[in-house]
Design an enzyme around this catalytic site. Structure first.
Site, PDB file in Angstrom:
ATOM      1  N   ARG A 206       0.830  -1.118  -0.019  1.00 26.63           N
ATOM      2  CA  ARG A 206       0.036   0.105   0.030  1.00 26.63           C
ATOM      3  C   ARG A 206       0.794   1.143  -0.064  1.00 26.63           C
ATOM      4  O   ARG A 206       0.414   2.353  -0.442  1.00 26.63           O
ATOM      5  CB  ARG A 206      -0.886   0.203   1.193  1.00 26.63           C
TER       6      ARG A 206
ATOM      7  N   GLY B 140     -14.443  -3.330   0.567  1.00 24.23           N
ATOM      8  CA  GLY B 140     -15.698  -2.799   0.704  1.00 24.23           C
ATOM      9  C   GLY B 140     -16.168  -1.926   0.028  1.00 24.23           C
ATOM     10  O   GLY B 140     -17.210  -1.500  -0.677  1.00 24.23           O
TER      11      GLY B 140
END
Ligand code: ADP
Ligand code: MG
Length: 399
Positions: free
Chosen positions: A38, A379
């Protein structure tokens, strides 16, 4: 939702204080980062801002400290890693938008980089508390959101701060929005969506929304058995959501009315019970989905389904995939997921993978490089596919 949002390239950042929300929620063990993926992914935005001569103020959450100053969730390790990757010092603030942050932000020179502490050290963050949003905004002149993974949350550092500052996307968010936005708003056709995963109830709204957009909808993974049961087949011990049988019937009727081809697997791998993920010797049979034995449980798609789904992916111009085809954690039951990943990799179509487990499966199986876009937010990408407005994107300036 408007997907045509301004990015860092559409706004003058030179000499400006830029607060950039990143996703530095990296896994750690014994105080060390175990995957810096990330951080690496955020580097193009950070490097652009540095090279343009912005005064860069980075922020992120890590883990769930829930308003407590848990030292093991400090972003100090992240500052060190960014510093290594950038080849220059990253100034670490000892608070989120408090006195230390203010002093350090005020002292920044063009091209300097600083990092605030874990935004979730402050209780107000997840409540989108205007007090925190305002304090964050006072550090900077511009807000950049480059954290897609939290874009579906209205938190102070993901959306609230945009009430007080001009807000644009970083490169990661821009890529997510432009590729997925185009697929949903103006896809090249045929547009095929492949849905898998465990439960129908997790993806009710995704199914409903995608039926408005796609030419073919493939329903597979653990969700397939509820649809098969709704068609009147006996699915043995397979996962069935009895409360969603009516819903599945409605969706099948909607597909028919809209002229959407709805594909279910023709065959399935079955075993006696839910497998241990590391049981490499698991015994499975392959049966047609119309003839699943009473005592068996469907855990992956079979070869006929693999072939049919791969053919649909191959004929498509746009493919969206969310959710594994089977219990891929066990190698014997990963065949369907591998076949679909392979089909996407081989396809000429724009291929988009969303969903945490499907993205992980593509990466673990080595197909990531051959897919147009693997979403960085499980999500968030699901809410995107549901057609919902994501607060971290809606707050950005339209082009
Ligand atoms: P994603 O994170 O990609 O959106 P989900 O979280 O919805 O995917 O679903 C992933 C899970 O679905 C995996 O853990 C997988 O084992 C499970 N699964 C897939 N097929 C089946 C099945 N036939 N029966 C039970 N679970 C399944
Ligand atoms: Mg998941």
């Amino acid at each position: 939702m408007n997907y045509n949002k301004k990015s860092i390239e559409d706004i003058q950042v030179a000499g400006k204080r830029v607060l950039c929300r990143c996703d530095f929620n990296v896994p750690t063990k014994d105080g060390k980062i175990t995957s810096d993926k990330r951080i690496v992914a955020a580097m193009p935005t950070i490097e652009y801002l540095v090279n343009q001569g912005a005064k860069v103020i980075l922020c992120s959450h890590m883990g769930k400290p829930k308003g407590e100053w848990k030292p093991e969730l400090s972003l100090k390790v992240v500052a060190e890693r960014i510093s290594q990757l950038l080849g220059k010092e990253v100034i670490m603030a000892s608070d989120v938008a408090g006195e230390d942050s203010k002093a350090k932000a005020a002292a920044l020179r063009d091209g300097d980089v600083m990092l605030l502490e874990n935004t979730r050290y402050i209780k107000g963050e997840t409540k989108n508390d205007p007090e925190l949003s305002k304090a964050l905004s006072e550090l900077a002149d511009i807000f950049v959101n480059d954290a897609f993974g939290t874009a579906h949350r209205a938190h102070s550092s993901t959306a609230g701060v945009a009430d007080y500052l001009p807000a644009v996307s970083g490169y990661l968010v821009q890529k997510e929005v432009s590729i997925m936005g185009k697929a949903l708003a103006n896809p090249e056709r045929p547009f095929v969506a492949i849905l898998g995963g465990a439960k129908v109830s997790d993806k009710l709204n995704v199914i409903n929304n995608l039926l408005e957009k796609v030419d073919t909808l493939i329903i597979s993974g653990g969700m397939a058995y509820t649809f098969l049961a709704a068609q009147g087949y006996n699915v043995g011990k397979s996962l069935v959501d009895n409360e969603k049988l009516e819903y599945c019937k409605e969706m099948m009727a909607k597909a028919e009315a809209k002229g959407v081809k709805l594909l279910l697997p023709a065959d399935t791998a079955v075993a006696d019970s839910f497998p241990n993920p590391i049981d490499a010797q698991l015994a499975v049979d392959y049966v047609d989905c119309t003839a699943i034995p009473e005592a068996k449980m469907g855990l992956d798609i079979g070869p006929k389904a693999c072939e049919a789904f791969a053919a649909a992916a191959k004929a498509a111009k746009t493919v969206v995939w969310n959710g594994p085809m089977g219990v891929f954690e066990n190698p014997t039951l990963a065949k369907g997921t591998i076949a679909v990943a392979q089909a996407l990799a081989d396809s000429e179509a724009v291929t988009i993978v969303g969903g945490g487990d499907s993205a992980a499966a593509c990466e673990q199986l080595g197909f990531a490089d051959q897919i147009t876009h693997i979403s960085t937010g499980g999500g968030a990408s699901l809410e995107f596919l549901e057609g919902l407005e994501l607060p971290g994107i809606a707050c950005l300036q339209d082009k």
